[in-house]
Design a protein around this motif. Sequence first.
Motif, mmCIF file in Angstrom:
data_model
loop_
_atom_site.group_PDB
_atom_site.id
_atom_site.type_symbol
_atom_site.label_atom_id
_atom_site.label_comp_id
_atom_site.label_asym_id
_atom_site.label_seq_id
_atom_site.Cartn_x
_atom_site.Cartn_y
_atom_site.Cartn_z
ATOM 1 N N GLY A 45 0.811 -1.211 0.000
ATOM 2 C CA GLY A 45 0.000 0.000 0.000
ATOM 3 C C GLY A 45 0.845 1.260 0.000
ATOM 4 O O GLY A 45 0.542 2.230 -0.693
ATOM 5 N N ALA A 46 1.933 1.258 0.776
ATOM 6 C CA ALA A 46 2.804 2.437 0.839
ATOM 7 C C ALA A 46 3.695 2.537 -0.395
ATOM 8 O O ALA A 46 3.841 3.607 -0.981
ATOM 9 C CB ALA A 46 3.668 2.369 2.102
ATOM 10 N N TYR A 47 4.275 1.413 -0.800
ATOM 11 C CA TYR A 47 5.237 1.394 -1.907
ATOM 12 C C TYR A 47 4.563 1.674 -3.247
ATOM 13 O O TYR A 47 5.129 2.338 -4.100
ATOM 14 C CB TYR A 47 5.924 0.019 -1.919
ATOM 15 N N CYS A 48 3.352 1.178 -3.427
ATOM 16 C CA CYS A 48 2.644 1.291 -4.712
ATOM 17 C C CYS A 48 1.490 2.288 -4.649
ATOM 18 O O CYS A 48 0.533 2.179 -5.419
ATOM 19 C CB CYS A 48 2.119 -0.080 -5.131
ATOM 20 N N LYS A 131 5.449 0.489 8.343
ATOM 21 C CA LYS A 131 4.059 0.037 8.322
ATOM 22 C C LYS A 131 3.213 1.087 9.030
ATOM 23 O O LYS A 131 3.467 1.434 10.178
ATOM 24 C CB LYS A 131 3.922 -1.306 9.034
ATOM 25 N N THR A 132 2.220 1.589 8.313
ATOM 26 C CA THR A 132 1.290 2.554 8.876
ATOM 27 C C THR A 132 -0.124 2.076 8.562
ATOM 28 O O THR A 132 -0.448 1.841 7.405
ATOM 29 C CB THR A 132 1.506 3.952 8.262
ATOM 30 N N VAL A 133 -0.925 1.923 9.599
ATOM 31 C CA VAL A 133 -2.301 1.482 9.410
ATOM 32 C C VAL A 133 -3.147 2.709 9.083
ATOM 33 O O VAL A 133 -3.224 3.640 9.894
ATOM 34 C CB VAL A 133 -2.841 0.762 10.661
ATOM 35 N N PRO A 134 -3.778 2.739 7.901
ATOM 36 C CA PRO A 134 -4.610 3.899 7.549
ATOM 37 C C PRO A 134 -5.783 4.054 8.513
ATOM 38 O O PRO A 134 -6.340 3.073 8.995
ATOM 39 C CB PRO A 134 -5.120 3.559 6.146
ATOM 40 N N GLY A 135 -6.119 5.294 8.800
ATOM 41 C CA GLY A 135 -7.274 5.559 9.649
ATOM 42 C C GLY A 135 -6.970 5.584 11.134
ATOM 43 O O GLY A 135 -7.883 5.776 11.943
ATOM 44 N N THR A 136 -5.706 5.374 11.513
ATOM 45 C CA THR A 136 -5.365 5.456 12.931
ATOM 46 C C THR A 136 -5.424 6.917 13.359
ATOM 47 O O THR A 136 -4.825 7.774 12.713
ATOM 48 C CB THR A 136 -3.949 4.897 13.184
ATOM 49 N N PRO A 137 -6.152 7.244 14.424
ATOM 50 C CA PRO A 137 -6.263 8.639 14.862
ATOM 51 C C PRO A 137 -4.890 9.234 15.189
ATOM 52 O O PRO A 137 -4.012 8.536 15.704
ATOM 53 C CB PRO A 137 -7.131 8.561 16.120
ATOM 54 N N ALA A 138 -4.720 10.510 14.892
ATOM 55 C CA ALA A 138 -3.460 11.198 15.163
ATOM 56 C C ALA A 138 -3.153 11.146 16.657
ATOM 57 O O ALA A 138 -4.039 11.327 17.490
ATOM 58 C CB ALA A 138 -3.546 12.642 14.689
ATOM 59 N N GLY A 139 -1.912 10.859 16.974
ATOM 60 C CA GLY A 139 -1.504 10.800 18.372
ATOM 61 C C GLY A 139 -1.693 9.444 19.027
ATOM 62 O O GLY A 139 -1.197 9.217 20.123
ATOM 63 N N HIS A 144 -0.073 -2.254 15.772
ATOM 64 C CA HIS A 144 1.001 -3.240 15.761
ATOM 65 C C HIS A 144 2.187 -2.835 16.646
ATOM 66 O O HIS A 144 3.099 -3.618 16.847
ATOM 67 C CB HIS A 144 1.479 -3.491 14.331
ATOM 68 N N GLU A 145 2.146 -1.616 17.202
ATOM 69 C CA GLU A 145 3.216 -1.146 18.080
ATOM 70 C C GLU A 145 2.814 -1.142 19.549
ATOM 71 O O GLU A 145 3.611 -0.791 20.411
ATOM 72 C CB GLU A 145 3.649 0.259 17.656
ATOM 73 N N VAL A 146 1.592 -1.534 19.861
ATOM 74 C CA VAL A 146 1.112 -1.574 21.245
ATOM 75 C C VAL A 146 1.887 -2.652 21.996
ATOM 76 O O VAL A 146 2.004 -3.791 21.542
ATOM 77 C CB VAL A 146 -0.409 -1.859 21.297
ATOM 78 N N GLU A 147 2.447 -2.278 23.161
ATOM 79 C CA GLU A 147 3.290 -3.204 23.928
ATOM 80 C C GLU A 147 2.484 -4.320 24.607
ATOM 81 O O GLU A 147 2.890 -5.462 24.603
ATOM 82 C CB GLU A 147 4.098 -2.433 24.975
ATOM 83 N N LYS A 148 1.362 -3.965 25.237
ATOM 84 C CA LYS A 148 0.543 -4.966 25.937
ATOM 85 C C LYS A 148 -0.871 -4.928 25.373
ATOM 86 O O LYS A 148 -1.768 -4.348 25.975
ATOM 87 C CB LYS A 148 0.544 -4.700 27.438
ATOM 88 N N PRO A 149 -1.085 -5.594 24.234
ATOM 89 C CA PRO A 149 -2.416 -5.541 23.605
ATOM 90 C C PRO A 149 -3.456 -6.328 24.404
ATOM 91 O O PRO A 149 -3.142 -7.274 25.116
ATOM 92 C CB PRO A 149 -2.173 -6.183 22.244
ATOM 93 N N ILE A 150 -4.687 -5.921 24.228
ATOM 94 C CA ILE A 150 -5.799 -6.631 24.873
ATOM 95 C C ILE A 150 -6.068 -7.937 24.141
ATOM 96 O O ILE A 150 -6.271 -8.974 24.761
ATOM 97 C CB ILE A 150 -7.072 -5.757 24.868
#
Length: 156
Positions: A45-48, A131-139, A144-150
């Motif tokens: 998605g990012a590269y193309c 890797k950037t997930v589209p639609g993630t709110p700013a801030g 995929h970077e969350v240390e302790k996911p639910i």
Amino acid sequence: MSGFRDSASGSQPYKDPTPLPDSVPRVQELGVTSAPLKSAAFFIGAYCKEYNEDFMLCKNEGQGDPGQCLKEGRRVTRCATDLINKMRENCLEQFDAHWNCLELNNQEYYACRKPERTLNKCMFKKLGLTKTVPGTPAGKTQIHEVEKPIYTTVQR
């Protein structure tokens, strides 16, 4: 009366009854299954991005004629093929580990965060892609970077 004819035992090679016109450029298919595609999806998605946007714009303007956008679609395929080849050349071990994890875990990202992190580091280090997930709110932290996911393979 017609009978069953096994295609594998035919004496002549298969010939596509509806070949593409010569005006459509030929392109090799990616040659990967859904797990490697899902593993590479955000990077593709990012590269193309420009090719994908051209293709989607063509589809929206095409008014229902899929043949109008074959060239743009081929460009997207070529771009994705180029990236998959670069991933294999530069991050093969990490790429294989991630997509094999997806394959074994019903293609759920949350079950494969550890190999995903190593792949993401390699892709950034060697190809400069993040890797950037589209639609993630700013801030907010990318999922995929969350240390302790639910959501993990074992629920808390």
